[in-house]
Design an enzyme around this catalytic site. Structure first.
Site, PDB file in Angstrom:
ATOM      1  N   SER A   1      42.704  44.797  44.675  1.00 62.47           N
ATOM      2  CA  SER A   1      41.848  43.724  45.162  1.00 62.47           C
ATOM      3  C   SER A   1      41.696  42.757  44.080  1.00 62.47           C
ATOM      4  O   SER A   1      41.545  43.329  42.963  1.00 62.47           O
ATOM      5  CB  SER A   1      40.381  44.414  45.202  1.00 62.47           C
ATOM      6  OG  SER A   1      39.313  43.396  45.544  1.00 62.47           O
ATOM      7  N   CYS A   2      41.528  41.436  44.288  1.00 62.78           N
ATOM      8  CA  CYS A   2      41.448  40.460  43.451  1.00 62.78           C
ATOM      9  C   CYS A   2      40.316  39.423  43.735  1.00 62.78           C
ATOM     10  O   CYS A   2      39.837  39.627  44.937  1.00 62.78           O
ATOM     11  CB  CYS A   2      42.750  39.468  43.373  1.00 62.78           C
ATOM     12  SG  CYS A   2      43.059  38.637  44.853  1.00 62.78           S
ATOM     13  N   PRO A   3      39.907  38.695  42.876  1.00 66.67           N
ATOM     14  CA  PRO A   3      38.465  37.913  43.367  1.00 66.67           C
ATOM     15  C   PRO A   3      38.653  37.176  44.426  1.00 66.67           C
ATOM     16  O   PRO A   3      37.668  37.115  45.370  1.00 66.67           O
ATOM     17  CB  PRO A   3      38.473  36.802  41.915  1.00 66.67           C
ATOM     18  CG  PRO A   3      39.147  37.729  40.879  1.00 66.67           C
ATOM     19  CD  PRO A   3      40.241  38.535  41.531  1.00 66.67           C
TER      20      PRO A   3
END
Length: 496
Positions: free
Chosen positions: A8-10
Site C-alpha cells: 500500500s502506498c499513499p
C-alpha cells in the site's frame, strides 16, 4: 514456504502494484508461494482467511497504515516500505524466510486501520512533515482532477470549445449564450457534450476543497476534514484558488491540532470531536479566509495565473525544461509531485500547455529505458530487460515509476540521463504549444490533446534522447556486460 503480503502506498496507484509484482516474482524465483493483497486506489480484495492461516510469514510493504492488520496477529512479520519491495524484493523474501524459521517478530494485534490514511511520519522533521501533509492532500485530490479534467476534455472533443459558453453562459466567436440554469435542461439544450461538461466542471471544482480538507486531515486526522473543506470552498469563493487551498488546509490543520490538545472536563470531552472542534475550527478558519488571508492570496493567485497564461515562445520552453527535469529526478517522489502539482495549478488557471509538458516529460523515462534495453540488451541484467518490456505500457500510460527499477540499481548513470530526456521533451512540448486539458492518461487521451502530432513528436524525441544518454552513460566505466555474469554477480555489478 507460503507467504502472504500487503502492499500500500499513499496514492494507491503505481507503487502499490509494482511492489506486489516484485514480491511475487522474488518469491517465485526463490521457490516459495506468495499471495499479495494490494490496498490500492481501486480498493482491495482481502486475503482469504485460510491463506493467512497457512502462511509461514507476513510481509507488509506499505507506506500507510495497513487496514485490518489484526488478521495477521501471531504471524512472523517483515515490515518495510513499498520502495524496499520494488528495489529489493529478494531481500524481503529472505527476511521472511528467516522470520518464519526463527518464529520471531510476531505481528502485534491492532485495531482496524482507518479507511482514510495519510503518509505522515510524526517523528520526522518539520520540513518533512510539511511535505507529507501537502502530498496527502494531493493524493486525495488527484482522482477528482483526473475525472473532471478528462470529462471536460471529452465534452470539448464532442461538442467543440463553445460547449463551455453554452452551459455556463458567455460569448464565443461573436455569439452570446445565456447559459443553462436548470441542470435537467442540459441534455435537451446542449446534448451529451453539455452533460459531460457540467459533470466534469463540478468534479473539477472540488479540486481546491479536497486538497485543503486532506492537507488538514494529514495534520489533524478526521477532525481536520470539515474545516479544511470549508476553508477550501472559501478559497475558491474569494478567488484565492489553488494557493488559497494550500493555506486554508494548513490553517485548518493547525487550528484543529490546537483544539485537540486542550484539556477539558470529562463531561465536555465527549462532545469535543463531534461539536466543539468542528464548530470552532470551521469558524476560525472561515473567518481568517474571508477577512484576513483570502484577498492577498487571491492577488497572488491572479498574478500566478496571468504569468502562466502569458508564457509563450522563448519563456515557455524554459519552464517546460525545468518541469521535465523535476519529473525525472525522483520518478513519482516529492520533486516529481511538485512538478505535477504545478501542472494542476496551471490547468486550473486555464493554461493547458504546462500540463501537456508535465505529462509528456513523465512519459519518456520508462519509454527511453525500454528502448535502451532493446538497442543494447547486453548492457542490462535479465531483470532489467524484463522491466523494460513493462516500461512500454507504463510509459505510454504516464506512469513514470516504471523507471524506478533501473534507477535503483544504477542511480548515478540512470537519473541524469532521464533528466536530460525529460527536459528535452518538456521544452519541446512547451515550444510547440501542445495542450492537454486532461491531467493524466498519457497516450490514451491523445485525442483530447491540442497539436497531438507535435506532442507525440516531442515524446518520441525525448525517448530517443533518453535512450542515447542511458547507453552512453552505461558505456562509461564498464569493461564487461552484466548479462555475461551470473545472476549474483550481475546484481552486484549493477549496484556498483
Amino acid at each position: 514456504m507460503k507467504f502472504v503480503a500487503v502492499t500500500s502506498c499513499p496514492t494507491g496507484i503505481a507503487h502499490t502494484y509494482m511492489a506486489a509484482e516484485a514480491l511475487e516474482q522474488a518469491a517465485k524465483a526463490a521457490g516459495h508461494e506468495m499471495t499479495v493483497e494490494t490496498q490500492g486506489a481501486a480498493g482491495s480484495a482481502p486475503l482469504d482467511a485460510a491463506r493467512i492461516a497457512e502462511a509461514d510469514a507476513v510481509v507488509f510493504a506499505a507506506d500507510v497504515d495497513v487496514r485490518d492488520r489484526e488478521r495477521f496477529a501471531g504471524k512472523p512479520t517483515v515490515t518495510a516500505g513499498v520502495k524496499a519491495a520494488i528495489n529489493d524484493g529478494a531481500g524481503l523474501i529472505a527476511q521472511a524466510v528467516k522470520a518464519a524459521e526463527d518464529g520471531t517478530a510476531p505481528a502485534a494485534p491492532s485495531a482496524p486501520g482507518p479507511e482514510l490514511a495519510s503518509k505522515v511520519d510524526g517523528s520526522a522533521g518539520v520540513g518533512t512533515r510539511l511535505r507529507q501533509w501537502l502530498m496527502t492532500g494531493v493524493s486525495y485530490m488527484i482522482p477528482f482532477v483526473a475525472a473532471g479534467g478528462i470529462l471536460i476534455a471529452l465534452s470539448f472533443l464532442i461538442g467543440g470549445p463553445e460547449v463551455a459558453a453554452k452551459v455556463g453562459g458567455g460569448d464565443f466567436q461573436g455569439v452570446t449564450y445565456p447559459g443553462i440554469e436548470n441542470v435537467s435542461d442540459l441534455m435537451s439544450q446542449a446534448g451529451i457534450a453539455g452533460v459531460l461538461f457540467k459533470i466534469g466542471s463540478l468534479a473539477f471544482e472540488m479540486l481546491v476543497p479536497i486538497l485543503s480538507g486532506f492537507i488538514a486531515f494529514g495534520m489533524a486526522d478526521r477532525p481536520g476534514i470539515a474545516p479544511g473543506v470549508v476553508g477550501g470552498l472559501l478559497a475558491t469563493a474569494t478567488g484565492a484558488g489553488f494557493l488559497g487551498g494550500l493555506v486554508s488546509g494548513l490553517l485548518a490543520g493547525a487550528v484543529t491540532l490546537g483544539l485537540k490538545k486542550l484539556k477539558v472536563p470529562r463531561g465536555v470531552a465527549g462532545v469535543m470531536p463531534v461539536v466543539v472542534i468542528p464548530l470552532v475550527s470551521t469558524l476560525v478558519v472561515g473567518f481568517l479566509m474571508v477577512v484576513v488571508v483570502g484577498e492577498p492570496i487571491a492577488a497572488a493567485q491572479t498574478g500566478l495565473s496571468n504569468w502562466l497564461s502569458g508564457l509563450s515562445g522563448g519563456s515557455a520552453w524554459v519552464l517546460g525544461a525545468l518541469l521535465g527535469l523535476m519529473m525525472a529526478f525522483d520518478m513519482g517522489g516529492p520533486v516529481n509531485k511538485v512538478a505535477y502539482t504545478f501542472g494542476l495549478a496551471a490547468l486550473a488557471s486555464g493554461n493547458y500547455v504546462i500540463m501537456a509538458a508535465v505529462m509528456a516529460a513523465g512519459m519518456t523515462p520508462p519509454l527511453g529505458l525500454a528502448l535502451a534495453t532493446l538497442v543494447r540488451r547486453n548492457r542490462f541484467t535479465p531483470a532489467e530487460r524484463q522491466a523494460g518490456q513493462a516500461g512500454w505500457l507504463l510509459g505510454l500510460s504516464f506512469i513514470t515509476e516504471g523507471a524506478i527499477p533501473f534507477a535503483a540499481g544504477d542511480p548515478f548513470r540512470i537519473i541524469p540521463s532521464l533528466m536530460v530526456g525529460s527536459a528535452t521533451t518538456g521544452a519541446l512540448v512547451a515550444a510547440f504549444g501542445a495542450t492537454s486539458p486532461a491531467p493524466h492518461g498519457g497516450i490514451w487521451v491523445v485525442g483530447l490533446i491540442g497539436n497531438p502530432l507535435l506532442f507525440l513528436l516531442a515524446v518520441a524525441i525525448g525517448t530517443l534522447v533518453t535512450c542515447g544518454c542511458v547507453l552512453l552513460a552505461k558505456s562509461i566505466g564498464r569493461d564487461r556486460a552484466p548479462a555475461a555474469a551470473t545472476p549474483e554477480t550481475s546484481t552486484q555489478a549493477v549496484a556498483a
